[in-house]
Design an enzyme around this catalytic site. Structure first.
Site, PDB file in Angstrom:
ATOM      1  N   LYS A 106      -6.738  13.259  -5.715  1.00 33.69           N
ATOM      2  CA  LYS A 106      -6.166  14.224  -4.782  1.00 33.69           C
ATOM      3  C   LYS A 106      -7.020  15.483  -4.661  1.00 33.69           C
ATOM      4  O   LYS A 106      -7.114  16.077  -3.576  1.00 33.69           O
ATOM      5  CB  LYS A 106      -4.747  14.582  -5.227  1.00 33.69           C
ATOM      6  CG  LYS A 106      -3.898  15.227  -4.141  1.00 33.69           C
ATOM      7  CD  LYS A 106      -2.437  15.297  -4.566  1.00 33.69           C
ATOM      8  CE  LYS A 106      -1.566  15.849  -3.443  1.00 33.69           C
ATOM      9  NZ  LYS A 106      -0.125  15.868  -3.853  1.00 33.69           N
ATOM     10  N   PHE A 129       1.917  11.527 -13.994  1.00 35.08           N
ATOM     11  CA  PHE A 129       2.902  10.861 -13.150  1.00 35.08           C
ATOM     12  C   PHE A 129       2.200  10.005 -12.090  1.00 35.08           C
ATOM     13  O   PHE A 129       1.293  10.460 -11.403  1.00 35.08           O
ATOM     14  CB  PHE A 129       3.791  11.913 -12.467  1.00 35.08           C
ATOM     15  CG  PHE A 129       4.788  11.337 -11.507  1.00 35.08           C
ATOM     16  CD1 PHE A 129       5.842  10.559 -11.962  1.00 35.08           C
ATOM     17  CD2 PHE A 129       4.664  11.551 -10.143  1.00 35.08           C
ATOM     18  CE1 PHE A 129       6.762  10.006 -11.087  1.00 35.08           C
ATOM     19  CE2 PHE A 129       5.580  11.017  -9.247  1.00 35.08           C
ATOM     20  CZ  PHE A 129       6.633  10.240  -9.719  1.00 35.08           C
ATOM     21  N   GLN A 130       2.598   8.762 -11.991  1.00 35.87           N
ATOM     22  CA  GLN A 130       2.051   7.773 -11.060  1.00 35.87           C
ATOM     23  C   GLN A 130       0.541   7.582 -11.218  1.00 35.87           C
ATOM     24  O   GLN A 130      -0.180   7.336 -10.253  1.00 35.87           O
ATOM     25  CB  GLN A 130       2.400   8.136  -9.607  1.00 35.87           C
ATOM     26  CG  GLN A 130       3.884   7.991  -9.308  1.00 35.87           C
ATOM     27  CD  GLN A 130       4.216   8.007  -7.834  1.00 35.87           C
ATOM     28  OE1 GLN A 130       3.516   8.629  -7.025  1.00 35.87           O
ATOM     29  NE2 GLN A 130       5.295   7.337  -7.472  1.00 35.87           N
ATOM     30  N   GLU A 167       3.982  -2.067  -0.007  1.00 38.37           N
ATOM     31  CA  GLU A 167       2.512  -2.052  -0.047  1.00 38.37           C
ATOM     32  C   GLU A 167       1.916  -3.465  -0.055  1.00 38.37           C
ATOM     33  O   GLU A 167       0.823  -3.673   0.487  1.00 38.37           O
ATOM     34  CB  GLU A 167       2.023  -1.268  -1.272  1.00 38.37           C
ATOM     35  CG  GLU A 167       2.290   0.220  -1.205  1.00 38.37           C
ATOM     36  CD  GLU A 167       3.640   0.610  -1.796  1.00 38.37           C
ATOM     37  OE1 GLU A 167       3.887   1.827  -1.960  1.00 38.37           O
ATOM     38  OE2 GLU A 167       4.451  -0.308  -2.109  1.00 38.37           O
ATOM     39  N   MET A 184       8.067 -27.011  -2.289  1.00 39.01           N
ATOM     40  CA  MET A 184       6.925 -27.655  -2.931  1.00 39.01           C
ATOM     41  C   MET A 184       7.164 -27.819  -4.428  1.00 39.01           C
ATOM     42  O   MET A 184       6.768 -28.831  -5.027  1.00 39.01           O
ATOM     43  CB  MET A 184       5.648 -26.850  -2.677  1.00 39.01           C
ATOM     44  CG  MET A 184       4.383 -27.581  -3.092  1.00 39.01           C
ATOM     45  SD  MET A 184       4.120 -29.149  -2.208  1.00 39.01           S
ATOM     46  CE  MET A 184       3.424 -28.547  -0.664  1.00 39.01           C
TER      47      MET A 184
END
Length: 581
Positions: A181, A131-132, A69, A491
């Site tokens: 949802k 959940f999630q 993602e 760097m």
């Protein structure tokens, strides 16, 4: 390359698809994107966002399944930079949404137009640690221009349209719509229409005429004027106005790092990038100017160094669309609040005459001779990264797009490539997100399929998102990724040498993969550079290859980035070597 993949059922159905029929909230989300003219989306599928993906099945928009993602957010960011239209990224709830955070923070720091669509658990489950479940709105509020929690299937399409319009209008930036949802599965029928900003949102267009007249008079009277072109010039499509104004009035032009490409670097008035790793002549001009026309810049610390020593004798004319940025870091004597394109047109009309600055222009040319961007490249020593960058620049068209990760390679890419057009430099500036390069290259190529796209990455930055190669191969993208490989987080190692007694703690890699071999494992074409004799042939073959190519360029591990202004330092006291720090 292997043969292109066969057409999927979705692609076959989409070939003759029209606007999505609206029966659910998810359909309204998709229709809102179609109404906005969206062509590409970048995302990763998951449970809570699944209804929206199902609604996408019959759409003629093209979805690119990313390998992570974070990559979806960076690809959308680069797509927005190159196309000028908001890039779209999608993710499911919980870990999907939190994986977008780095990309959204980057877009927010750089004012890049992005719309994120995140799945969420059903409304009744919000707050139950389902959940999630993650409080996506709470997490992303500090790093988005605006975000919305959708609560009605009939209005969710409008929410998406509003997010798109806000991302693009005014000071650009990322927006987010969180999609429970039950909302996306719920019944809906209303077409959301074209994207519109809220009725209360009125970003300034033109500056106050009296203020413009005052600023024009001051600029015309200046002995040592410069234009500082920031990233806002490019976002406002004001590059033509800046170029015409500078040439008409013969005013030298300095750019910020996000402003690279706003003014052609091969023009005699170009002083290129200023700041921590800017050119010596740009930093001298900023230090000695008596009047700075700063357009579309927020005066960040990597540009200014110590604010008390930044342009100490200059009157500052600041053209800025976002009022809170005016005098936030550098005090503006003449603030001009408005869109950069419109305000530059106002200034041109108001200019009573051009500044009498012949002596000043001669001085800036003298600084170019005193502080050239040259480097030594003995043939019996390891390959210099600057040489590799210049070789790719010479082998590609003037409008080729350069993307980068973050680190030394990023600085060499902006210092030793000659940028002539806007929207050809794509990088992570304010956030400095390592791993930006590979997914950004994917987004840039899809936004400009007919242009060469070359990514300069470091071995450290490349390792963070190299899984994106699977996407480039699957989509058969003709891109070239050059890993400037010094077996270190370069760097960090440079700063350790300069400021931490050469103690290389956690900055060097005792072992790293062979990136050319890794490329072949992904199905890309791998190349390797070890000597100067190999550079020309490898560059030619990598550019010519029709598909993703990876060049593992083993460079001098001791090479550092100069000029350099230490953090908080005086731009006019830049160092050309470690001994001068």
């Amino acid at each position: 390359m292997s043969d292109a993949p066969q057409q999927t059922p979705q692609e076959a159905d989409s070939a003759e698809a029209g606007p999505t029929d609206i029966e659910t909230g998810a359909d309204a989300v998709v229709r809102a994107l179609e109404n906005a003219g969206v062509e590409h989306l970048f995302g990763v599928q998951g449970g809570a966002i699944m209804p929206v993906y199902d609604a996408l099945y019959h759409s003629d928009m093209t979805h690119i399944t990313m390998a992570h993602e974070q990559g979806a957010a960076h690809a959308a960011d680069a797509y927005g930079i190159v196309s000028g239209e908001p890039g779209i990224c999608m993710a499911t709830s919980g870990p999907g949404a939190t994986n977008l955070v780095t990309g959204l923070a980057d877009s927010n720091m750089d004012s890049d137009p992005v719309v994120a669509l995140t799945g969420q658990v059903p409304t009744d489950f919000v707050g139950s640690d389902a959940f999630q479940e993650t409080d996506t709105i709470g997490v992303t509020t500090p790093i988005t221009k605006a975000n919305f929690f959708a609560d009605d299937p009939e209005s969710v399409g409008t929410d998406v349209g509003t997010a798109f319009a806000l991302a693009k209008r005014g000071r650009q930036g990322p927006t987010l719509v969180d999609l429970p949802k039950d909302v996306t599965k719920g019944e809906a029928s209303d077409d959301p229409g074209a994207p519109e900003t809220p009725a209360t949102y009125h970003p300034p267009e033109t500056a106050e005429p009296e203020a413009v007249t005052e600023a024009a008079d001051v600029l015309a009277a200046a002995d040592k004027p410069i234009i500082l072109a920031g990233g806002g010039v490019i976002k406002a499509e004001a590059s033509d106005e800046i170029r015409a104004f500078a040439k008409e009035h013969e005013i030298p032009v300095v750019t910020t790092m996000p402003g690279i490409g706003a003014f052609p670097e091969d023009h005699e008035l170009a002083l290129e990038m200023a700041g921590m790793h800017g050119t010596g002549y740009a930093n001298m001009a900023i230090t000695m100017t008596d009047c700075m026309l700063a357009v579309g810049t927020r005066f960040d610390d990597r540009l200014t160094g110590g604010v008390e020593t930044f342009a100490p004798d200059a009157e500052i004319i600041h053209v800025e669309i976002d009022p809170p940025e005016v005098s936030k870091n550098v005090e503006a004597d003449y603030p001009l609040i408005g869109d950069a394109k419109a305000v530059m047109e106002q200034l041109e009309t108001a200019m009573p005459r051009s500044p009498a600055a012949d002596t000043w222009r001669s001085q800036t040319q003298q600084w170019k001779k005193e502080y050239p961007m040259d480097y030594a490249a003995p043939e019996d020593e390891p390959v210099k990264p600057q040489y590799v960058v210049e070789a790719f620049d010479n082998a590609t068209a003037d409008d080729a797009i350069v993307t980068t990760g973050v680190g030394q390679h990023q600085m060499w890419a902006c210092q030793y490539w000659t940028y002539k057009e806007p929207r050809t430099w794509v990088s992570s500036h304010g956030l400095g997100a390592m791993g930006y390069g590979v997914p950004a290259t994917i987004g840039a190529k899809l936004a400009a399929p007919d242009k060469d796209v070359v990514c300069f990455d470091g071995d450290g930055s490349f390792l963070m998102t190299c899984q994106g190669l699977s996407v480039a191969v699957r989509e058969n993208l003709d891109i070239t990724i050059v890993v400037l490989n010094n077996a270190a987080i370069g760097m960090v190692r440079q700063w350790q040498d300069a400021f931490f007694g050469e103690r290389h703690m956690a900055s060097e890699y005792p072992w790293i993969p062979d990136f050319d071999t890794l490329a072949e494992a992904f199905g890309a074409r791998g190349f390797r550079i070890d000597t100067y004799d190999e550079v020309e042939e490898v560059v030619e073959e990598a550019i010519a290859y029709d598909g993703p190519s990876i060049v593992d360029a083993h460079i001098d591990p001791g090479e550092n980035v100069y000029p350099m202004v230490p953090s908080g330092g005086d731009n006019g006291m830049f160092a050309l070597s470690e001994e001068q720090l």
